[in-house]
Design a protein around this motif. Structure first.
Motif, PDB file in Angstrom:
ATOM      1  N   GLY A 297       0.809  -1.213   0.000  1.00  0.00           N
ATOM      2  CA  GLY A 297       0.000   0.000   0.000  1.00  0.00           C
ATOM      3  C   GLY A 297       0.842   1.262   0.000  1.00  0.00           C
ATOM      4  O   GLY A 297       0.296   2.370  -0.001  1.00  0.00           O
ATOM      5  N   GLY A 298       2.159   1.099   0.007  1.00  0.00           N
ATOM      6  CA  GLY A 298       3.059   2.246   0.062  1.00  0.00           C
ATOM      7  C   GLY A 298       3.368   2.795  -1.326  1.00  0.00           C
ATOM      8  O   GLY A 298       2.576   2.668  -2.265  1.00  0.00           O
ATOM      9  N   LEU A 299       4.547   3.386  -1.445  1.00  0.00           N
ATOM     10  CA  LEU A 299       4.868   4.158  -2.640  1.00  0.00           C
ATOM     11  C   LEU A 299       4.767   3.338  -3.925  1.00  0.00           C
ATOM     12  O   LEU A 299       4.144   3.768  -4.904  1.00  0.00           O
ATOM     13  CB  LEU A 299       6.279   4.751  -2.500  1.00  0.00           C
ATOM     14  CG  LEU A 299       6.741   5.588  -3.687  1.00  0.00           C
ATOM     15  CD1 LEU A 299       5.876   6.832  -3.846  1.00  0.00           C
ATOM     16  CD2 LEU A 299       8.211   5.992  -3.507  1.00  0.00           C
ATOM     17  N   GLU A 300       5.358   2.123  -3.917  1.00  0.00           N
ATOM     18  CA  GLU A 300       5.358   1.369  -5.168  1.00  0.00           C
ATOM     19  C   GLU A 300       3.934   1.001  -5.591  1.00  0.00           C
ATOM     20  O   GLU A 300       3.598   1.096  -6.779  1.00  0.00           O
ATOM     21  CB  GLU A 300       6.226   0.112  -5.057  1.00  0.00           C
ATOM     22  CG  GLU A 300       6.292  -0.602  -6.394  1.00  0.00           C
ATOM     23  CD  GLU A 300       7.396  -1.647  -6.475  1.00  0.00           C
ATOM     24  OE1 GLU A 300       8.400  -1.529  -5.757  1.00  0.00           O
ATOM     25  OE2 GLU A 300       7.232  -2.589  -7.259  1.00  0.00           O
ATOM     26  N   ASP A 301       3.106   0.630  -4.628  1.00  0.00           N
ATOM     27  CA  ASP A 301       1.719   0.308  -4.980  1.00  0.00           C
ATOM     28  C   ASP A 301       0.971   1.535  -5.510  1.00  0.00           C
ATOM     29  O   ASP A 301       0.177   1.440  -6.449  1.00  0.00           O
ATOM     30  CB  ASP A 301       0.983  -0.269  -3.766  1.00  0.00           C
ATOM     31  CG  ASP A 301       1.408  -1.708  -3.480  1.00  0.00           C
ATOM     32  OD1 ASP A 301       2.154  -2.286  -4.305  1.00  0.00           O
ATOM     33  OD2 ASP A 301       1.017  -2.243  -2.425  1.00  0.00           O
ATOM     34  N   LEU A 302       1.228   2.681  -4.910  1.00  0.00           N
ATOM     35  CA  LEU A 302       0.562   3.902  -5.390  1.00  0.00           C
ATOM     36  C   LEU A 302       0.952   4.175  -6.846  1.00  0.00           C
ATOM     37  O   LEU A 302       0.108   4.526  -7.679  1.00  0.00           O
ATOM     38  CB  LEU A 302       0.953   5.105  -4.520  1.00  0.00           C
ATOM     39  CG  LEU A 302       0.429   5.124  -3.082  1.00  0.00           C
ATOM     40  CD1 LEU A 302       1.054   6.284  -2.317  1.00  0.00           C
ATOM     41  CD2 LEU A 302      -1.092   5.240  -3.055  1.00  0.00           C
ATOM     42  N   VAL A 303       2.241   4.025  -7.136  1.00  0.00           N
ATOM     43  CA  VAL A 303       2.707   4.268  -8.512  1.00  0.00           C
ATOM     44  C   VAL A 303       2.121   3.219  -9.455  1.00  0.00           C
ATOM     45  O   VAL A 303       1.605   3.548 -10.536  1.00  0.00           O
ATOM     46  CB  VAL A 303       4.250   4.270  -8.558  1.00  0.00           C
ATOM     47  CG1 VAL A 303       4.751   4.275  -9.996  1.00  0.00           C
ATOM     48  CG2 VAL A 303       4.803   5.478  -7.797  1.00  0.00           C
ATOM     49  N   GLN A 304       2.174   1.956  -9.053  1.00  0.00           N
ATOM     50  CA  GLN A 304       1.659   0.877  -9.918  1.00  0.00           C
ATOM     51  C   GLN A 304       0.163   1.063 -10.181  1.00  0.00           C
ATOM     52  O   GLN A 304      -0.298   0.905 -11.323  1.00  0.00           O
ATOM     53  CB  GLN A 304       1.904  -0.492  -9.253  1.00  0.00           C
ATOM     54  CG  GLN A 304       3.374  -0.875  -9.115  1.00  0.00           C
ATOM     55  CD  GLN A 304       3.926  -1.627 -10.325  1.00  0.00           C
ATOM     56  OE1 GLN A 304       3.378  -1.527 -11.432  1.00  0.00           O
ATOM     57  NE2 GLN A 304       5.005  -2.368 -10.124  1.00  0.00           N
ATOM     58  N   ASP A 305      -0.603   1.365  -9.134  1.00  0.00           N
ATOM     59  CA  ASP A 305      -2.050   1.541  -9.317  1.00  0.00           C
ATOM     60  C   ASP A 305      -2.341   2.713 -10.244  1.00  0.00           C
ATOM     61  O   ASP A 305      -3.230   2.658 -11.091  1.00  0.00           O
ATOM     62  CB  ASP A 305      -2.734   1.778  -7.967  1.00  0.00           C
ATOM     63  CG  ASP A 305      -2.707   0.527  -7.080  1.00  0.00           C
ATOM     64  OD1 ASP A 305      -2.306  -0.546  -7.580  1.00  0.00           O
ATOM     65  OD2 ASP A 305      -3.067   0.642  -5.893  1.00  0.00           O
ATOM     66  N   CYS A 306      -1.588   3.785 -10.061  1.00  0.00           N
ATOM     67  CA  CYS A 306      -1.796   4.962 -10.914  1.00  0.00           C
ATOM     68  C   CYS A 306      -1.460   4.626 -12.364  1.00  0.00           C
ATOM     69  O   CYS A 306      -2.209   4.987 -13.284  1.00  0.00           O
ATOM     70  CB  CYS A 306      -0.937   6.115 -10.408  1.00  0.00           C
ATOM     71  SG  CYS A 306      -1.089   7.608 -11.392  1.00  0.00           S
ATOM     72  N   LEU A 307      -0.360   3.898 -12.571  1.00  0.00           N
ATOM     73  CA  LEU A 307       0.028   3.532 -13.943  1.00  0.00           C
ATOM     74  C   LEU A 307      -1.014   2.613 -14.572  1.00  0.00           C
ATOM     75  O   LEU A 307      -1.334   2.746 -15.772  1.00  0.00           O
ATOM     76  CB  LEU A 307       1.406   2.867 -13.951  1.00  0.00           C
ATOM     77  CG  LEU A 307       2.588   3.792 -13.653  1.00  0.00           C
ATOM     78  CD1 LEU A 307       3.887   2.991 -13.547  1.00  0.00           C
ATOM     79  CD2 LEU A 307       2.726   4.874 -14.739  1.00  0.00           C
ATOM     80  N   ALA A 308      -1.574   1.706 -13.775  1.00  0.00           N
ATOM     81  CA  ALA A 308      -2.610   0.823 -14.310  1.00  0.00           C
ATOM     82  C   ALA A 308      -3.798   1.639 -14.823  1.00  0.00           C
ATOM     83  O   ALA A 308      -4.333   1.380 -15.913  1.00  0.00           O
ATOM     84  CB  ALA A 308      -3.056  -0.165 -13.228  1.00  0.00           C
ATOM     85  N   GLY A 309      -4.190   2.639 -14.032  1.00  0.00           N
ATOM     86  CA  GLY A 309      -5.291   3.508 -14.466  1.00  0.00           C
ATOM     87  C   GLY A 309      -4.940   4.286 -15.728  1.00  0.00           C
ATOM     88  O   GLY A 309      -5.770   4.456 -16.630  1.00  0.00           O
ATOM     89  N   LEU A 310      -3.697   4.752 -15.811  1.00  0.00           N
ATOM     90  CA  LEU A 310      -3.273   5.513 -16.993  1.00  0.00           C
ATOM     91  C   LEU A 310      -3.192   4.607 -18.226  1.00  0.00           C
ATOM     92  O   LEU A 310      -3.428   5.065 -19.355  1.00  0.00           O
ATOM     93  CB  LEU A 310      -1.914   6.178 -16.721  1.00  0.00           C
ATOM     94  CG  LEU A 310      -1.950   7.297 -15.687  1.00  0.00           C
ATOM     95  CD1 LEU A 310      -0.531   7.647 -15.214  1.00  0.00           C
ATOM     96  CD2 LEU A 310      -2.632   8.542 -16.264  1.00  0.00           C
ATOM     97  N   MET A 311      -2.870   3.342 -18.025  1.00  0.00           N
ATOM     98  CA  MET A 311      -2.841   2.405 -19.149  1.00  0.00           C
ATOM     99  C   MET A 311      -4.264   2.121 -19.634  1.00  0.00           C
ATOM    100  O   MET A 311      -4.508   2.054 -20.841  1.00  0.00           O
ATOM    101  CB  MET A 311      -2.107   1.121 -18.752  1.00  0.00           C
ATOM    102  CG  MET A 311      -0.595   1.371 -18.569  1.00  0.00           C
ATOM    103  SD  MET A 311       0.353  -0.045 -17.929  1.00  0.00           S
ATOM    104  CE  MET A 311       0.662  -0.933 -19.440  1.00  0.00           C
ATOM    105  N   GLU A 312      -5.191   1.974 -18.692  1.00  0.00           N
ATOM    106  CA  GLU A 312      -6.590   1.783 -19.099  1.00  0.00           C
ATOM    107  C   GLU A 312      -7.082   2.957 -19.939  1.00  0.00           C
ATOM    108  O   GLU A 312      -7.849   2.778 -20.885  1.00  0.00           O
ATOM    109  CB  GLU A 312      -7.492   1.651 -17.861  1.00  0.00           C
ATOM    110  CG  GLU A 312      -7.624   0.225 -17.368  1.00  0.00           C
ATOM    111  CD  GLU A 312      -8.473   0.164 -16.107  1.00  0.00           C
ATOM    112  OE1 GLU A 312      -9.409   0.983 -15.957  1.00  0.00           O
ATOM    113  OE2 GLU A 312      -8.175  -0.692 -15.254  1.00  0.00           O
ATOM    114  N   ARG A 313      -6.635   4.164 -19.571  1.00  0.00           N
ATOM    115  CA  ARG A 313      -7.062   5.361 -20.311  1.00  0.00           C
ATOM    116  C   ARG A 313      -6.251   5.562 -21.588  1.00  0.00           C
ATOM    117  O   ARG A 313      -6.494   6.532 -22.326  1.00  0.00           O
ATOM    118  CB  ARG A 313      -6.936   6.598 -19.420  1.00  0.00           C
ATOM    119  CG  ARG A 313      -7.962   6.627 -18.281  1.00  0.00           C
ATOM    120  CD  ARG A 313      -7.602   7.660 -17.217  1.00  0.00           C
ATOM    121  NE  ARG A 313      -7.469   8.996 -17.784  1.00  0.00           N
ATOM    122  CZ  ARG A 313      -6.839  10.008 -17.185  1.00  0.00           C
ATOM    123  NH1 ARG A 313      -6.253   9.802 -16.009  1.00  0.00           N
ATOM    124  NH2 ARG A 313      -6.763  11.187 -17.750  1.00  0.00           N
ATOM    125  N   GLY A 314      -5.278   4.694 -21.837  1.00  0.00           N
ATOM    126  CA  GLY A 314      -4.508   4.783 -23.067  1.00  0.00           C
ATOM    127  C   GLY A 314      -3.433   5.843 -23.071  1.00  0.00           C
ATOM    128  O   GLY A 314      -2.823   6.116 -24.119  1.00  0.00           O
TER     129      GLY A 314
END
Lengths: 467, 467
Positions: A297-314
């Motif tokens: 739930g720390g920094l790496e997860d925050l970055v990974q989750d954000c990137l996943a959302g940005l990938m969904e948005r293309g």
């Protein structure tokens, strides 16, 4: 005064070790690191202490001797190399390397100006602190040089340039008078900001002899990765999304497009970070000092989750996050090999900055223009700062001249600057005259005359003469 | 030129609405907010646009008319009130209040200098952004005034002073020439930093007419509380522990000791935040833009866990965390009632800053000295910035004079400053002469002459005349 008598007077101040006048011993101080500029000097002065700097400047002032101050001699604009057409001394601060104090509670360090950046960084690391200025020359550049040029680098997004990291300076004025502001005050509004005036003035207004610097806690969690974006127009949105998700922890957001990655890999033998080439590639680093950011739930997860959302948005097409310290170091090794990889194919490197909204339009038009001219754009950039080291290879040909002029005109038309962080020195005086407002230049000349009426400090640099 | 002709020339620039010369209409511009200073003027000029400012300054320059620029007239050092012994115009920017642009992606706002701070803050809030400069006068002070004085306030710890929040200014020089740097570049090293020279110069070097400002994302989680520490010597350690635990999210760390809380409660009828008086009381606020910091394990838990550890170690004796928005507002209402509560008992308010390591020794010695003199110390301070608004009540008596001198001498001996964020204006010229290095003052005078050779800009302010 005859040169011989002057040298005697200098030696009376410094002792014999402080005055170098043998041509062989002077040579290293008279040619810049890139080899583009060579000057001349009657001596290299190597004072050991602010009192000696003051006494030497007093002598130079009385006798009209020009003074070019030099730190680590790592600049790339010729600012620390004397001009060849006037008798000079080089004032080297290479004997003034003492770390005077580290205050872990106040998070400050006080250092002599000749201190090497990396030496300071290693010393404060022992206290769990960091001095975050970060760029290739950190193993040999000096704190005084970083201040004289207001150096930037790859962490400016988070920590600011050298100016933002300095709480106060000690300096010697042109007539040999020392002024000091080394108390480390966070707030002090007592008249004009001499500190920020001297910072970035390239040794033309005074000689910075010491500084008190702002330290930051060392990060406990670091996430580094490489992203492929859908295009440069997606970059600012991606950066802002990552900043929002992490609460502003992005430290580096470095533009490294596919042609640059290819060049670095060809030069170093490294493997590209992503399987498919990334036309808009980004080296990303986020860092936190919050202990719980090492956990789930720390920094790496925050970055990974954000990137996943940005990938969904293309907006992000692909991404890799370093899974080990070695992978992280490999990514940064590519970044640090950029300059030599570009120079190995005789690339010409600009030092541009643009309003953030103009980055994508600038890249689109300029990349197409470079391709039409049959050349290769090998750009690297601190994208979050709007700072592009736009580069063109090969840079030596006749075709470059007209292309360079068109690019600089475009930067000016877009509200940008031809000099973001490498300085003016001797290299860009012509661009100052061409692109900077005459009223602004006139004000700068008046300030220079006010601080150095005899005109002895680093003549022929930074501010072009009046037309 | 006769005054009548001069007024006609001014009116030709601005139209009739831009020149006020009726005594009644001028009165509000000629006395400062505190009522301590009153000046005189042949007219109040109210230009509507930078071109008009330039034309008016050109006229004043040619005719030797002194110009005192005024924003919201909320200063407390007399900097925006003309001196009484020379013919002046007041140049009010109160018709230049336009927000010229807000760029949510680049996180910048461009505003005319007369824009009221709170107006800007409300406009950027619509974009989820904040302009974080925060102090009592924000409902009437102007952006130009905050820049001219390099204003601070209670969020400097996190965001810096007005200087750190400004990316560039548009200004009119003494001779009426306009210069502009409103592109919002993050990095631009093209000569001397005129921006930072003008910021904090109190209208003595140029007239700032517009600025581009750095915005920050608005916090999504805020934790506010009141702490009782074991003593002022614990403060820096407690602040650093909270910064380490939260990853640097402390925004305010305001010193509010028991005598001050008593005074505020007596003045406003509020109840003290803690049951037992806190000799070393601290108003704490931390804020995060990370969405997950609203959840369990987020910001409030980090602060609470850290405080629990500090209580175990005996550094924090007691603490309350606001459990509702109302409790948070009540804590800040106490902080905001500080100045009027002190002034209601005729308190004298210093504007001191000290190296962080000197705060505790200074308070211990000075509090004891004030008590021995039979007076009350009602200090409030931005402790994380080393900025103490040390205050003594009653402040009007004859005993204050000698005590004040001893306190200022002590501040100087400890490496501090007599002027952290309220400015010099007319109020502290004597302290500039007494406590600032003559070499530094001489350099400032030379810079002033360079920027304003005719001496028309805010005479009698900021830099004392040469002895």
């Amino acid at each position: 005064m005859a040169t011989k008598d002057l040298l005697e007077a200098f030696r009376a101040v410094t002792g014999p070790a402080g005055v170098v006048d043998a041509p062989d011993a002077m040579a290293g101080y008279l040619t810049d690191w890139t080899g583009r500029w060579t000057g001349q000097a009657i001596a290299v002065l190597r004072p050991d202490g602010t009192d000696q700097v003051a006494a030497l400047l007093g002598l130079c002032h009385r006798h009209g001797v020009a003074v070019t101050t030099q730190g680590g001699n790592t600049g790339i604009a010729g600012g620390a190399t004397p001009i060849p057409d006037r008798d000079h001394v080089v004032l080297s601060l290479d004997r003034m390397q003492r770390i005077l104090a580290i205050d872990p509670a106040a998070r400050t360090a006080t250092v002599q100006a000749g201190t090497v950046l990396q030496t300071l960084q290693e010393a404060v690391a022992d206290h769990g602190l960091t001095y975050p200025l970060m760029f290739g020359a950190r193993g040999s550049c000096t704190i005084g040089g970083t201040l004289a040029t207001n150096a930037g680098g790859s962490n400016v997004l988070r920590y600011g340039t050298a100016r933002a990291l300095c709480l106060g300076v000690e300096a010697v004025l042109a007539d040999g008078t020392a002024i000091s502001d080394l108390q480390g005050l966070r707030k002090d509004n007592t008249g004009y900001d001499l500190r920020d005036l001297l910072i970035g003035s390239e040794g033309t207004l005074a000689v910075i002899t010491a500084a008190v610097l702002r330290l930051h806690p060392a990060p406990v969690a670091v996430t580094t990765g490489f992203l492929s974006l859908s295009g440069p127009e997606a970059a600012l949105g991606v950066l802002n999304a990552l900043q929002d998700a992490t609460g502003g922890l992005v430290e580096a957001f470095e533009y490294m497009p596919a042609p640059l990655i290819d060049r670095i890999c060809a030069h170093t033998g490294a493997r590209p970070p992503l399987a498919a080439p990334a036309p808009t590639g980004i080296l990303l680093e986020a860092a936190s000092t919050r202990p719980s950011d090492r956990d789930a739930g720390g920094l790496e997860d925050l970055v990974q989750d954000c990137l996943a959302g940005l990938m969904e948005r293309g907006l992000v097409l692909d991404a890799v996050i370093a899974a080990s310290g070695q992978q992280r170091r490999d990514l940064w090794a590519m970044r640090e090999a950029t300059a030599e990889s570009i120079m190995a194919v005789d690339g010409y490197i600009f030092d541009l900055s643009l309003p953030l909204s103009q980055i994508a339009p600038f890249l689109q038009v300029t990349d197409a223009e470079v391709a039409r001219a049959g050349m290769t754009a090998l750009t690297v950039g601190h994208l979050g700062d709007g700072n592009l080291h736009y580069s063109i290879a090969p840079g030596g040909g006749a075709a470059l001249g007209a292309l360079r002029a068109r690019i600089l005109d475009r930067v000016a038309a877009m509200g940008g600057s031809f000099s973001a962080e490498h300085g003016i020195g001797q290299d860009k005086l012509d661009l100052m005259a061409a692109y900077r407002d005459p009223a602004r230049l006139a004000a700068m000349r008046a300030l220079r005359r006010a601080m150095d009426p005899a005109g002895i400090l680093n003549p022929g640099k930074t501010i072009p003469d009046a037309p």
